[in-house]
Design an enzyme around this catalytic site. Structure first.
Site, PDB file in Angstrom:
ATOM      1  N   SER A  12     -13.897  40.999  59.331  1.00 53.01           N
ATOM      2  CA  SER A  12     -13.275  40.404  60.498  1.00 53.01           C
ATOM      3  C   SER A  12     -13.112  39.073  60.825  1.00 53.01           C
ATOM      4  O   SER A  12     -12.009  38.547  61.380  1.00 53.01           O
ATOM      5  CB  SER A  12     -13.464  41.255  61.657  1.00 53.01           C
ATOM      6  OG  SER A  12     -14.633  40.567  62.061  1.00 53.01           O
ATOM      7  N   ASP A  20     -15.245  36.887  72.140  1.00 55.20           N
ATOM      8  CA  ASP A  20     -15.697  38.384  72.175  1.00 55.20           C
ATOM      9  C   ASP A  20     -16.800  38.874  71.660  1.00 55.20           C
ATOM     10  O   ASP A  20     -17.507  39.849  71.891  1.00 55.20           O
ATOM     11  CB  ASP A  20     -14.699  39.964  71.674  1.00 55.20           C
ATOM     12  CG  ASP A  20     -15.038  39.649  69.974  1.00 55.20           C
ATOM     13  OD1 ASP A  20     -15.909  38.501  69.380  1.00 55.20           O
ATOM     14  OD2 ASP A  20     -14.069  40.122  69.347  1.00 55.20           O
ATOM     15  N   HIS A  32     -16.758  37.225  67.660  1.00 50.51           N
ATOM     16  CA  HIS A  32     -16.155  36.781  67.129  1.00 50.51           C
ATOM     17  C   HIS A  32     -16.061  35.424  67.523  1.00 50.51           C
ATOM     18  O   HIS A  32     -15.952  35.194  68.940  1.00 50.51           O
ATOM     19  CB  HIS A  32     -14.634  37.127  66.534  1.00 50.51           C
ATOM     20  CG  HIS A  32     -14.684  38.644  65.971  1.00 50.51           C
ATOM     21  ND1 HIS A  32     -15.350  39.579  66.695  1.00 50.51           N
ATOM     22  CD2 HIS A  32     -15.078  39.074  64.879  1.00 50.51           C
ATOM     23  CE1 HIS A  32     -15.447  41.041  65.904  1.00 50.51           C
ATOM     24  NE2 HIS A  32     -14.868  40.128  64.699  1.00 50.51           N
TER      25      HIS A  32
END
Ligand SMILES: *[C@@H]1O[C@H](CO)[C@@H](O)[C@H](O)[C@H]1NC(C)=O
Ligand SMILES: *[C@@H]1O[C@H](CO)[C@@H](O)[C@H](O)[C@H]1NC(C)=O
Length: 383
Positions: free
Chosen positions: A42, A347, A350
């Protein structure tokens, strides 16, 4: 031209990897990569998981794209800033069949991806089925189909396809390993986590060799970041024993596993440089770049090292960005902070666009690379 190149290369032999990027590297010619192929999780997923499964909800994407753009951030990721620095468009995810354009490369990264296969050892639920081996397989299929369809002009729209001759000139970026380290932290004792690292690094090496065997030549490899500094790790700490946190407030045992992974990865890259005679492999110390930002947040223009912009995380609760949940007896929605550009963590896991920009600016210059070459000129390095 040949003499010019030789003198550039000689200049390179004189570098000491310990020195930071300086004027001599900037005299190297520019590589003008025609494409970027990216492999990862991610941290560099520009919409692969979103296309394959469920897209993120707002406020993801709010700062730059003004819509959820398949990225775990309010805006752009490091790989987006890298593409921008190299004058190339943002990468289309290989898994996204709508609106994609692969002329200048493709992104095989997917959120949750590991180096290891998801069915092996402690890798159970919660990781991506598109692990590094599958990402390399996707690359192989993209390349083979490109060669097949390119033979017949009428069969497809060449403008959206890579050019066959560009594969060997492209830049291959790899940023993966954080989820392997994280899965180990969740499932294994520290001793077992450390014992598992050689397997992970070996699989990383095998996949880099596979890319080389399939025509990749220019590699830009990010090591893994300081996982113990992620706010989701630090907010869960209650009455820590002395030494549990380092002097900046990061969970030391978690960072130690990341550092050990990085040490083994770096050793393997040094070996690969001598084995893969036509490869250029740059090792990028992403750990130090991220740690440098987190531990010097205030001087770098950010509010606090561990603030989470979107979502709520604490002891006994996790309400992820964009989700609803219960915190201390009240219903809440994980919305965004008022000033994401002053916060490092989007978050809890990230990074915000502002942090990604800060990190990307420093790594593209070569100041965190071994050898210290800027990304735009890295293809001229020879071990
Ligand atoms: C995991 O899956 C792969 C195929 O993707 C298979 O070759 C391998 O044997 C499996 N490993 C285990 C431990 O089941
Ligand atoms: C929930 O309660 C804890 C303990 O009082 C407090 O530290 C925390 O900040 C609260 N969380 C939120 C989101 O209000």
């Amino acid at each position: 031209m040949i003499e010019l190149l030789i003198s550039f290369l000689l200049g390179l032999f004189l570098f000491s990897p310990a020195t930071s990027a300086n004027a001599s590297e900037n005299k190297l010619p520019k590589c003008n990569y025609p494409a970027i192929y990216n492999f990862g999780d991610s941290n560099s997923d520009t919409g692969g998981s979103a296309a394959a499964f469920y897209p993120p909800a707002l406020p993801s994407g709010e700062t730059y794209f003004h819509r959820p753009a398949g990225r775990a951030s309010d805006g752009r990721l490091i790989i987006d800033f890298i593409a921008g620095d190299l004058g190339l468009p943002y990468l289309s995810p290989y898994l996204d069949s709508i609106g994609s354009n692969y002329r200048h490369g493709a992104n095989f990264a997917t959120g949750g991806a590991t180096v290891m296969r998801p069915n092996e050892s402690w890798f159970v639920n919660g990781v991506s089925p598109f692990n590094l081996e599958i990402q390399v397989e996707h690359y192989t299929q993209l390349k083979e189909k490109t060669f097949f369809f390119y033979k017949d002009k009428k069969k497809c729209n060449r403008k959206r396809m890579p050019r066959p001759k560009d594969f060997s000139k492209a830049l291959y970026v790899i940023d993966i390993g954080q989820n392997d380290v994280a899965a180990g932290i969740r499932k294994l004792s520290i001793e077992l986590q450390k014992a598992a690292l050689p397997q992970i690094v070996n699989q990383f090496k095998v996949q880099l060799q596979n890319l080389y065997n399939r025509g990749a030549r220019n590699f830009w490899v990010h090591n893994t970041g300081p996982i113990g500094c992620l706010p989701v790790a630090t907010v869960k700490v209650q009455n820590p024993v002395p030494g549990y946190l380092d002097k900046h407030g990061c969970v030391k045992s978690q960072n130690d596993v990341a550092l050990e992974f990085n040490k083994q990865l770096k050793d393997e890259i040094v070996n690969l440089r001598s084995q893969l005679s036509e490869a250029v492999i740059i090792y990028v110390d992403m750990y130090s770049a991220k740690y440098g930002l987190i531990t010097d947040a205030k001087n770098q223009g950010f509010e606090d090292s561990f603030t989470i912009c979107c979502g709520y995380h604490g002891i006994g609760y996790d309400v992820w960005c964009g989700n609803k949940g219960n915190v201390n007896g009240s219903e809440v929605t994980g919305g965004s902070c008022s000033n994401p550009s002053a916060v490092i963590s989007w978050d809890g896991v990230h990074y915000t666009e502002a942090a990604n920009r800060w990190i990307a600016t420093r790594i593209v210059s070569g100041s965190f690379s071994d050898p210290p070459v800027p990304i735009s000129r890295a293809c001229f390095y020879k071990a």
